[in-house]
Enzyme design. Structure first.
Site, PDB file in Angstrom:
ATOM      1  N   ARG A 147       0.847  -1.202   0.000  1.00 58.69           N
ATOM      2  CA  ARG A 147       0.000   0.000   0.000  1.00 58.69           C
ATOM      3  C   ARG A 147       0.882   1.253   0.000  1.00 58.69           C
ATOM      4  O   ARG A 147       1.497   1.583   1.017  1.00 58.69           O
ATOM      5  CB  ARG A 147      -0.937   0.016   1.208  1.00 58.69           C
ATOM      6  CG  ARG A 147      -1.776   1.286   1.280  1.00 58.69           C
ATOM      7  CD  ARG A 147      -3.023   1.161   2.145  1.00 58.69           C
ATOM      8  NE  ARG A 147      -2.754   1.021   3.559  1.00 58.69           N
ATOM      9  CZ  ARG A 147      -3.696   1.134   4.513  1.00 58.69           C
ATOM     10  NH1 ARG A 147      -4.957   1.384   4.183  1.00 58.69           N
ATOM     11  NH2 ARG A 147      -3.387   0.971   5.781  1.00 58.69           N
ATOM     12  N   ASP A 153      -3.774   2.946  13.576  1.00 61.38           N
ATOM     13  CA  ASP A 153      -2.978   3.594  12.541  1.00 61.38           C
ATOM     14  C   ASP A 153      -3.475   5.023  12.358  1.00 61.38           C
ATOM     15  O   ASP A 153      -4.246   5.529  13.180  1.00 61.38           O
ATOM     16  CB  ASP A 153      -2.989   2.794  11.237  1.00 61.38           C
ATOM     17  CG  ASP A 153      -4.359   2.717  10.581  1.00 61.38           C
ATOM     18  OD1 ASP A 153      -5.271   3.485  10.976  1.00 61.38           O
ATOM     19  OD2 ASP A 153      -4.525   1.893   9.664  1.00 61.38           O
TER      20      ASP A 153
END
Length: 533
Positions: A170, A453
């Site tokens: 990602r 996150d």
């Protein structure tokens, strides 16, 4: 060692330190690709970012999100399909996520998951050492030359002779830059840096193995942003003499506007598509962001109460499965952020919740789902295997029973729940703790038994901003959310954190500015990045 030790293409400048190990990924081929991608696509990237602002201006003026009339033909054309599942991505029943830090890379690859989402975005702090060091770790892992020894002397190595999970990287979103690289004096897109460094190094090894290179694409807000990625893929494959369609990408539908353009996003990437993913925190964050100027119908309760089963979230996930399977694509479910602990009572509760969540996703037609900790891999696999059996996926489950329109996607006002002082305090405490972790170089932070996150900090500060901006009355205390209340809660919550108040000053200051500003700021990570070296 400085950048003069590298064979730099004309027009490229690197302003950060180059360690000897970085040269394995800062190759001439990688750097040439970064230069060519920047020169060709930076104007388009700027156009796409400008289009985001233009749409937000229209939303602020009263326009509402809806399916696009100009792309109706794409949605109504039943003939097109995306490419069939790529090698190594046929079975995705359990995907473990995490940053590319060396120890976590080894743990993820030893987890037994089918796929590892190697995160250079929300779970990664984009400090230079992490950006380039993460690419080194990916390359070393594919060579099986990776190990790590902790400060306590514990050794981490890949399990010998075991098949590794398929790696899906990602990169950073289109809004982020890599400030340490300039081409012709212009700062370079972080997305393109992450993509090019992987494709030309570890990605080459993946091609040799016939299992990649594959990507997860974050934060897109329109099909035109997906078109930009597709154009990047085509250009890179031609430049590197890679067969067209080798690259595959799964798109995260984690912004509110993108939920209205799922089919168009699949269409734009169809020869490179590997499906769509349904998230949670980023999507909720985007709901607040896009409707920042709207009133009480858009006030969300405590974030812990905004589950995947509330009406507007349920509509979003049902539509995603229906859309993906209609077009032959994988539908990947959301994150389980729980971290197993030594507290058996807490573990039992967490495992029950994850079991219920993954069972619901598998029953709804998802082909797989995410976990944030290797300790949750077996449970996720078990829940999906109960539905999938020996089949690699359930793309044939077309979910033609699903009928979701704009009204259902926009039905935020029927979300049950309350805004409480406990919710306010949780947002403040977790938000400040995460920002401190991020600024300290750790983008995957264990807080209160969850692996958090950047999306955590975004939703935390966004909820505080929303409640403050609209003067919400707390349901449990009857107190109005004011600047004075928020400042007091921040002071009290920081006092509860370990260490001295000075240890938290930078993260406290940034969180306070973002949560209490008169004007809503689109991303917390942009000003946070300015504080990184």
């Amino acid at each position: 060692m400085d950048s003069t030790a590298l064979d730099l293409p004309e027009g490229l400048e690197i302003t950060a330190e180059i360690t000897p190990e970085f040269t394995s990924v800062l190759t001439r081929e990688a750097l040439e690709l970064i230069v060519s991608l920047h020169r060709k696509f930076e104007p388009v990237r700027q156009e796409r970012l400008a289009a985001r602002k233009e749409r937000q201006t229209r939303l602020d003026a009263g326009e509402e999100l809806d399916f696009l009339e100009e792309t109706r033909a794409i949605r109504e054309d039943d003939s097109w399909q995306v490419a069939p599942p790529a090698p190594g991505l046929e079975d995705r029943r359990v995907e473990v996520t995490g940053p590319t830090y060396r120890k976590m890379t080894i743990n993820a690859l030893n987890s037994g998951a089918k796929v590892w989402l190697a995160d250079q975005e929300d779970a990664n702090t984009p400090a230079w050492d992490s950006v380039v060091g993460g690419q080194v770790n990916l390359l070393d892992s594919l060579k099986r030359e990776i190990d790590f020894v902790s400060e306590q002397g514990k050794e981490y190595r890949l399990r010998p002779d075991e098949e590794l999970p398929t790696i899906v990287v990602r990169p950073r979103g289109w809004h982020m830059v890599e400030k340490h690289m300039l081409v012709d004096g212009e700062v370079v897109s972080g997305s393109l840096v992450d993509f090019a460094l992987y494709l030309t190094t570890a990605g080459r090894l993946q091609i040799e193995k016939g299992r990649g290179p594959y990507f997860y694409l974050p934060k897109m807000e329109s099909h035109l942003e997906a078109r930009l990625w597709n154009d990047v893929f085509v250009h890179a494959q031609e430049a590197l003499d890679i067969p067209r369609g080798t690259i595959r990408a799964t798109c995260l539908i984690e912004t509110y506007p993108a939920a209205f353009e799922m089919e168009e996003i699949l269409y734009e990437l169809r020869e490179h598509s590997a499906g769509l993913n349904a998230g949670r925190w980023d999507y909720i964050f985007s709901v607040i962001k896009t409707h920042r100027s709207k009133g009480e119908d858009w006030i969300l309760p405590d974030r812990s109460q905004v589950t995947m089963t509330v009406p507007f979230m349920r509509a979003y996930t049902e539509l995603l499965v229906r859309t993906c399977h209609k077009r032959g694509a994988h539908a990947i479910g959301g994150m389980s952020a729980f971290i197993p602990s030594k507290d058996e009572t807490a573990n039992e509760k967490a495992f029950d919740q994850v079991r219920s969540d993954k069972s619901r996703e598998a029953g709804d037609g998802f082909d797989g789902s995410w976990v944030a900790h290797p300790g949750m891999v077996d449970l996720c696999r078990e829940m999906f295997t109960e539905v999938l059996g020996d089949q690699p996926n359930q793309i044939d489950n077309k979910r033609e029973d699903v009928q979701v329109g704009a009204e259902q996607l926009l039905d935020v006002k029927s979300t049950p729940g309350q805004v409480t002082e406990a919710g306010l305090r949780a947002n403040v405490s977790v938000g400040i703790q995460y920002v401190a972790s991020w600024l300290g170089g750790n983008g995957a932070a264990a807080i209160n038994g969850l692996m958090e996150d950047a999306a955590t900090a975004e939703i935390s500060r966004s909820q505080v901003w929303q409640w403050l901006h609209f003067g919400v009355i707390l349901d449990d205390t009857g107190e109005k959310v004011t600047k004075e209340l928020v400042d007091r809660v921040i002071e009290e919550e920081v006092a509860k954190l370990p260490g001295e108040a000075a240890d938290w000053e930078t993260s406290r200051k940034l969180f306070t500015e973002m949560a209490t500003a008169d004007e809503y700021q689109d991303f917390l990570t942009i000003p946070a990045y300015e504080l990184l070296g």
